[in-house]
Design a protein around this motif. Structure first.
Motif, PDB file in Angstrom:
ATOM      1  N   PRO A   4      41.126  45.971  35.905  1.00 57.90           N
ATOM      2  CA  PRO A   4      39.903  46.746  36.139  1.00 57.90           C
ATOM      3  C   PRO A   4      38.741  45.883  36.644  1.00 57.90           C
ATOM      4  N   ILE A   5      38.612  44.686  36.142  1.00 58.07           N
ATOM      5  CA  ILE A   5      37.524  43.811  36.582  1.00 58.07           C
ATOM      6  C   ILE A   5      37.734  43.405  38.039  1.00 58.07           C
ATOM      7  N   SER A   6      38.962  43.041  38.391  1.00 56.47           N
ATOM      8  CA  SER A   6      39.225  42.640  39.779  1.00 56.47           C
ATOM      9  C   SER A   6      39.048  43.825  40.726  1.00 56.47           C
ATOM     10  N   THR A   7      39.437  45.011  40.283  1.00 58.08           N
ATOM     11  CA  THR A   7      39.250  46.213  41.094  1.00 58.08           C
ATOM     12  C   THR A   7      37.770  46.495  41.301  1.00 58.08           C
ATOM     13  N   PHE A   8      36.992  46.358  40.241  1.00 58.33           N
ATOM     14  CA  PHE A   8      35.548  46.568  40.330  1.00 58.33           C
ATOM     15  C   PHE A   8      34.910  45.561  41.293  1.00 58.33           C
ATOM     16  N   ILE A   9      35.286  44.299  41.201  1.00 57.58           N
ATOM     17  CA  ILE A   9      34.734  43.265  42.088  1.00 57.58           C
ATOM     18  C   ILE A   9      35.138  43.530  43.532  1.00 57.58           C
ATOM     19  N   ALA A  10      36.401  43.915  43.752  1.00 56.74           N
ATOM     20  CA  ALA A  10      36.838  44.236  45.110  1.00 56.74           C
ATOM     21  C   ALA A  10      36.041  45.410  45.672  1.00 56.74           C
ATOM     22  N   GLY A  11      35.779  46.423  44.847  1.00 55.57           N
ATOM     23  CA  GLY A  11      34.973  47.561  45.284  1.00 55.57           C
ATOM     24  C   GLY A  11      33.548  47.164  45.620  1.00 55.57           C
ATOM     25  N   LEU A  12      32.958  46.287  44.816  1.00 53.75           N
ATOM     26  CA  LEU A  12      31.602  45.796  45.104  1.00 53.75           C
ATOM     27  C   LEU A  12      31.551  45.031  46.422  1.00 53.75           C
ATOM     28  N   VAL A  13      32.528  44.166  46.642  1.00 48.15           N
ATOM     29  CA  VAL A  13      32.564  43.394  47.886  1.00 48.15           C
ATOM     30  C   VAL A  13      32.759  44.328  49.083  1.00 48.15           C
ATOM     31  N   PHE A  14      33.664  45.298  48.938  1.00 47.57           N
ATOM     32  CA  PHE A  14      33.917  46.258  50.010  1.00 47.57           C
ATOM     33  C   PHE A  14      32.662  47.087  50.313  1.00 47.57           C
ATOM     34  N   GLY A  15      32.051  47.635  49.272  1.00 44.96           N
ATOM     35  CA  GLY A  15      30.831  48.426  49.455  1.00 44.96           C
ATOM     36  C   GLY A  15      29.699  47.605  50.031  1.00 44.96           C
ATOM     37  N   GLY A  16      29.562  46.364  49.582  1.00 44.21           N
ATOM     38  CA  GLY A  16      28.536  45.482  50.139  1.00 44.21           C
ATOM     39  C   GLY A  16      28.779  45.198  51.605  1.00 44.21           C
ATOM     40  N   GLY A  17      30.028  44.966  51.958  1.00 44.31           N
ATOM     41  CA  GLY A  17      30.362  44.729  53.367  1.00 44.31           C
ATOM     42  C   GLY A  17      30.073  45.939  54.233  1.00 44.31           C
ATOM     43  N   LEU A  18      30.394  47.128  53.725  1.00 44.77           N
ATOM     44  CA  LEU A  18      30.096  48.357  54.472  1.00 44.77           C
ATOM     45  C   LEU A  18      28.593  48.528  54.665  1.00 44.77           C
ATOM     46  N   THR A  19      27.828  48.191  53.640  1.00 42.88           N
ATOM     47  CA  THR A  19      26.373  48.341  53.707  1.00 42.88           C
ATOM     48  C   THR A  19      25.766  47.325  54.672  1.00 42.88           C
ATOM     49  N   GLY A  66      53.970  36.441  43.696  1.00 45.62           N
ATOM     50  CA  GLY A  66      53.512  37.735  43.214  1.00 45.62           C
ATOM     51  C   GLY A  66      51.999  37.788  43.203  1.00 45.62           C
ATOM     52  N   PRO A  67      51.439  38.977  43.024  1.00 40.03           N
ATOM     53  CA  PRO A  67      49.982  39.108  42.968  1.00 40.03           C
ATOM     54  C   PRO A  67      49.417  38.532  41.677  1.00 40.03           C
ATOM     55  N   LEU A  68      48.127  38.260  41.678  1.00 44.01           N
ATOM     56  CA  LEU A  68      47.492  37.681  40.498  1.00 44.01           C
ATOM     57  C   LEU A  68      47.350  38.676  39.348  1.00 44.01           C
ATOM     58  N   PHE A  69      47.072  39.938  39.660  1.00 45.34           N
ATOM     59  CA  PHE A  69      46.729  40.903  38.626  1.00 45.34           C
ATOM     60  C   PHE A  69      47.712  42.069  38.500  1.00 45.34           C
ATOM     61  N   ASP A  70      48.929  41.880  38.965  1.00 48.31           N
ATOM     62  CA  ASP A  70      49.943  42.921  38.829  1.00 48.31           C
ATOM     63  C   ASP A  70      51.306  42.245  38.751  1.00 48.31           C
ATOM     64  N   ASP A  71      52.343  43.016  38.433  1.00 43.10           N
ATOM     65  CA  ASP A  71      53.660  42.417  38.273  1.00 43.10           C
ATOM     66  C   ASP A  71      54.402  42.238  39.592  1.00 43.10           C
ATOM     67  N   LYS A  72      54.049  43.022  40.635  1.00 48.01           N
ATOM     68  CA  LYS A  72      54.706  42.888  41.935  1.00 48.01           C
ATOM     69  C   LYS A  72      53.779  43.404  43.029  1.00 48.01           C
ATOM     70  N   PHE A  73      54.084  43.007  44.269  1.00 45.72           N
ATOM     71  CA  PHE A  73      53.344  43.530  45.412  1.00 45.72           C
ATOM     72  C   PHE A  73      53.771  44.981  45.632  1.00 45.72           C
ATOM     73  N   ARG A  74      52.829  45.815  45.987  1.00 44.99           N
ATOM     74  CA  ARG A  74      53.114  47.226  46.242  1.00 44.99           C
ATOM     75  C   ARG A  74      52.721  47.538  47.687  1.00 44.99           C
TER      76      ARG A  74
END
Length: 138
Positions: A4-19, A66-74
């Motif tokens: 959840p923390i990594s998802t939140f940070i990714a969303g902040l970076v994405f939203g900031g980039g869009l802005t 593998g990914p850092l925050f999940d068990d496998k790449f999706r």
């Protein structure tokens, strides 16, 4: 807890980039799409930069076991082009051209862009639920 923390940070970076890139500004987007009128090519550089970062990112990340925050790449496995894909792409393009917003920028701008962004997001959410309802019946 890390996901959840990594998802939140990714969303902040994405939203900031869009802005920062002004992709949350419908007038800027519509000017980019108006190739026969007052065309503004600046968003082409934003999109090109995003593609470059994505290309490099995929090359680096997929070398890992593998990914850092999940068990496998999706990653997507389907490669076919079907009617739902074409219909969705067409509706996305029509909506983007008419409103100057697509889902990511609409969500990023919903808090400050006023009534139009809120109407867009509300309509988008209602359409998603309607599609899922209809799809579950077939």
């Amino acid at each position: 807890m890390r996901l959840p923390i990594s998802t939140f940070i990714a969303g902040l970076v994405f939203g900031g980039g869009l802005t920062v890139s002004q992709m949350v500004n419908p007038e800027k987007v519509i000017s980019f799409l108006d190739v026969t009128g007052n065309w503004d090519p600046s968003l082409a550089f934003v999109m090109g930069g995003a593609l470059l970062v994505t290309l490099i990112g995929y090359k680096l990340v997929l070398k890992r076991s593998g990914p850092l925050f999940d068990d496998k790449f999706r990653l997507p496995t389907r490669k076919d082009i079907d009617a739902p894909l074409l219909t969705g792409a067409a509706l996305f393009g029509i909506g983007w051209g008419l409103a100057g917003l697509c889902p990511g920028p609409a969500l990023a701008s919903a808090s400050f862009a006023g009534q139009n962004a809120l109407i867009f997001v509300g309509t988008m959410v209602a359409t998603i639920f309607a599609f899922r309802f209809v799809r579950s019946r077939t």
